[in-house]
Structure formats: C-alpha cells, structure tokens
Design an enzyme around this catalytic site. Structure first.
Site, short mmCIF file in Angstrom:
data_model
loop_
_atom_site.label_atom_id
_atom_site.label_comp_id
_atom_site.label_asym_id
_atom_site.label_seq_id
_atom_site.Cartn_x
_atom_site.Cartn_y
_atom_site.Cartn_z
N GLU A 189 -1.45 10.62 4.19
CA GLU A 189 -2.61 10.20 3.41
C GLU A 189 -2.79 11.24 2.30
O GLU A 189 -3.19 12.38 2.56
CB GLU A 189 -3.87 10.11 4.27
CG GLU A 189 -3.90 8.93 5.21
CD GLU A 189 -4.19 7.62 4.49
OE1 GLU A 189 -4.87 7.64 3.45
OE2 GLU A 189 -3.73 6.56 4.98
N LYS A 224 -7.92 -3.88 -4.67
CA LYS A 224 -6.53 -4.30 -4.44
C LYS A 224 -6.38 -5.80 -4.66
O LYS A 224 -5.37 -6.25 -5.22
CB LYS A 224 -6.09 -3.89 -3.04
CG LYS A 224 -5.95 -2.38 -2.89
CD LYS A 224 -5.37 -1.98 -1.55
CE LYS A 224 -5.24 -0.46 -1.48
NZ LYS A 224 -4.65 0.00 -0.20
N ASP A 230 -1.59 -0.73 5.82
CA ASP A 230 -2.14 -0.31 7.11
C ASP A 230 -3.65 -0.44 7.21
O ASP A 230 -4.20 -0.36 8.32
CB ASP A 230 -1.78 1.16 7.36
CG ASP A 230 -2.55 2.10 6.43
OD1 ASP A 230 -3.40 2.87 6.92
OD2 ASP A 230 -2.32 2.04 5.21
N ASP A 290 -0.28 5.13 0.87
CA ASP A 290 -0.60 6.10 1.91
C ASP A 290 -0.52 5.46 3.30
O ASP A 290 -1.09 4.39 3.54
CB ASP A 290 -2.00 6.68 1.71
CG ASP A 290 -2.09 7.54 0.46
OD1 ASP A 290 -1.04 7.95 -0.05
OD2 ASP A 290 -3.22 7.80 0.00
N GLY A 334 -5.25 3.12 -3.44
CA GLY A 334 -6.51 3.77 -3.77
C GLY A 334 -6.33 5.26 -3.99
O GLY A 334 -7.29 5.98 -4.24
N ASP A 357 0.87 -1.16 0.00
CA ASP A 357 0.00 0.00 0.00
C ASP A 357 0.91 1.23 0.00
O ASP A 357 2.11 1.11 0.28
CB ASP A 357 -0.88 -0.03 1.25
CG ASP A 357 -1.72 1.22 1.42
OD1 ASP A 357 -2.32 1.67 0.43
OD2 ASP A 357 -1.75 1.74 2.54
N ARG A 374 -15.60 12.76 -2.66
CA ARG A 374 -14.46 13.52 -2.13
C ARG A 374 -13.80 14.35 -3.22
O ARG A 374 -13.45 15.52 -3.00
CB ARG A 374 -13.45 12.57 -1.49
CG ARG A 374 -13.88 12.06 -0.11
CD ARG A 374 -12.82 11.22 0.55
NE ARG A 374 -12.69 9.92 -0.07
CZ ARG A 374 -11.81 9.01 0.30
NH1 ARG A 374 -10.96 9.25 1.29
NH2 ARG A 374 -11.76 7.83 -0.29
#
Length: 307
Positions: free
Chosen positions: A114, A243, A265, A107, A195, A105, A150
């Site tokens: 992030e 993912k 995470d 972030d 992502g 991953d 977002r």
C-alpha cells in the site's frame, strides 16, 4: 543588457523547474485536460506539461520494479487462504476472455504494498496515518478529506519521495506480468486506476509497459524548494466514486460499448461495477472480508485467471 540577462535567468529557472516536476506533471489530454503545477514561493502556479501519447522514458525516481519471488509481508486485513476465499474462478477466467478493457487497481493488487502506508512509514508518520485511516474507515469523512488529512500528516517532499523510491521499490504481484501479457495477446487494453499517487505508480506502469495515458491516479504539488504543497483535487481518483468515474471517462474516450472489467482488492474497486461490466476481487495480498463476500468472482492468485 540587463533585460537580456533577466530573460536568460527566467528561462533557466523554468528549465530547472521542468526537470523537477516529472513527479507530478500531466499532459493536457489525460484525465482532467489540465496541466499539473509546481507552486512557486510567490504563490503563482507554473504550469508544466508532459505529453504522454506513447510509452514514457524510464522514470527518474525508480527505474526498476522487482517481481515478487518471496512470501509477501502481510500488513493488511488477514492472511489469504486461497481455498476458502476463491469464488467461481473458472467462470471468472472464461468471462475475462471476453474482456476488451481491463482496469486494475494498483496498491495490494498490481503491487504487494500500500503505497501511502509505506510512504508514511518511511517519513516517520506511520502510526499517525494508520490511526487516521482507521478513523476514516468508520465513515467519519469523505475519501478526499481522508486523503488530504493523511497527506497533511506526511507532507512528503520531492527529496523524500525520490529517496523512498530508491530504497523501497514496489514489488509486482506474482502472475501480474503473465496476466497482462495474456490480455494483450487477446487484444484487450489495460488501464491502471488508483487512489494512490502517480509519482509512485509511474515506475510500475513503465515496468509493465502500460502507457501513462492509461493511468488514472492522484497528483502531488510541490513548492519551488521541493516541499509539499498539496494535491490535485480535480483528479477523479481523489474523490469518492472516482474509479467508476474514471471508467466512464475511458468509455467516453473510446466512444464504444466495449466490455470492461475491474480487478482489485478494495471496496472502491467493487463499487466501480457498474459502470464496469464485471468485477473480479483479488485477495492475493490482502483479503477484505466485505469485498470477498460481495464479489461474484474472487481469486487469490492471478494464475487462476490464465487460460
């Protein structure tokens, strides 16, 4: 003569657009086998392809990504407490020695930040995006819907992203370089699955010498004038379970049964196992309680995975 001048004008415009869209272009052989586009004012997409079969040139937006040497600013769930959170680190280290493919991953794992939260804050939309993120975590919307909403709040332009990358460079988590170097010496292939957005991650991949063909991330679209136009909903990482789908694509690309690890995470990382053979939770930047509880292996320092 007029036809000749018009043709030259069209070619110059296309060359200008090609120079702008390094932020969202993708070659036909990566991920979706389709080219990314800038959406021009008239509404017709102008495809632009970039071949990524080798290490790219230095990214135009942010050529330098520092390594963390100072205490990490915590903006996530809670401050890591290594002694309490770590689980079966020695076994995780021994298992990782068998890895042939390791997917990270980005972030709060490869980097300390992030990306979308930092970008939202930079664009003056931090509180609005934080409220939406909290709502989305309650399960009221799909991952793709949450991502769309977002981005509709932030509406980042190419200029904003360029300036953001100049003034807010990502910070590589302590021990990441050493771990990736060790994995390479052990003949493992390294991938990034996120992502987040490729325009924010490509400088990180470049700094770690990870080919962009080994990056799975979301792609932004922009209008001809550089304003935000949307994102590529065909990218697997834009969807719930993306993912895991990316890992299946990697396996299909290599056409083999190599041992795959996922390190991250978040819940989306945990849920990518399977198809990954093993998952190692990482809490060096943020400890997600549910991930820490459910993960078989959990570390808060990448140095714990070095042998």
């Amino acid at each position: 003569m007029n036809n000749y001048l018009n043709l030259n004008k069209i070619l110059r415009n296309r060359a200008f657009v090609s120079s702008l869209v390094a932020i969202s272009a993708a070659e036909s052989s990566v991920h979706t086998n389709s080219s990314a586009s800038v959406v021009i004012a008239a509404g017709a997409p102008l495809p632009v392809s970039v071949r990524r079969n080798s290490l790219p040139a230095a990214p135009i937006f942010k050529p330098i990504v520092p390594t963390s040497k100072t205490p990490i600013r915590m903006t996530h769930d809670r401050t890591p407490t290594a002694d309490q959170a770590a689980k079966r680190t020695q076994e995780a280290r021994e298992k990782l020695r068998t890895a042939q493919i390791v997917c990270f991953d980005v972030d709060s794992t490869i980097i300390t930040e992030e990306g979308i939260d930092e970008l939202a804050q930079y664009c003056g939309k931090g509180s609005e995006v934080a409220a939406l993120t909290k709502e989305a975590m309650g399960g009221s919307m799909t991952f793709q819907e949450a991502l769309k909403r977002r981005l509709d709040i932030i509406k980042p332009s190419q200029r904003q992203i360029r300036e953001f990358l100049k003034t807010h460079p990502s910070t590589i988590s302590p021990g990441v370089r050493e771990l990736i170097d060790q994995l390479r010496r052990n003949s493992a292939e390294v991938y990034l699955i996120s992502g987040g957005f490729d325009c924010l991650i490509e400088p990180v991949a470049d700094a770690l010498e990870i080919p962009l063909c080994n990056l799975f991330a979301n792609k932004l679209f922009f209008h001809f004038n550089g304003s935000y136009a949307g994102f590529d909903t065909n990218q697997v990482t834009s969807k719930s379970g993306g993912k895991g789908e990316a890992i299946n694509m990697i396996k299909g690309r290599l056409n083999s049964d190599k041992i795959v690890f996922m390190i991250g995470d978040g819940m989306t990382d945990l849920e990518a196992c399977p198809p990954a053979d093993y998952f190692i939770g990482y809490g060096g930047n943020a400890i997600r309680d549910e991930v820490q509880k459910r993960a078989t292996y959990y570390v808060t320092n990448f140095a714990d995975l070095l042998w």
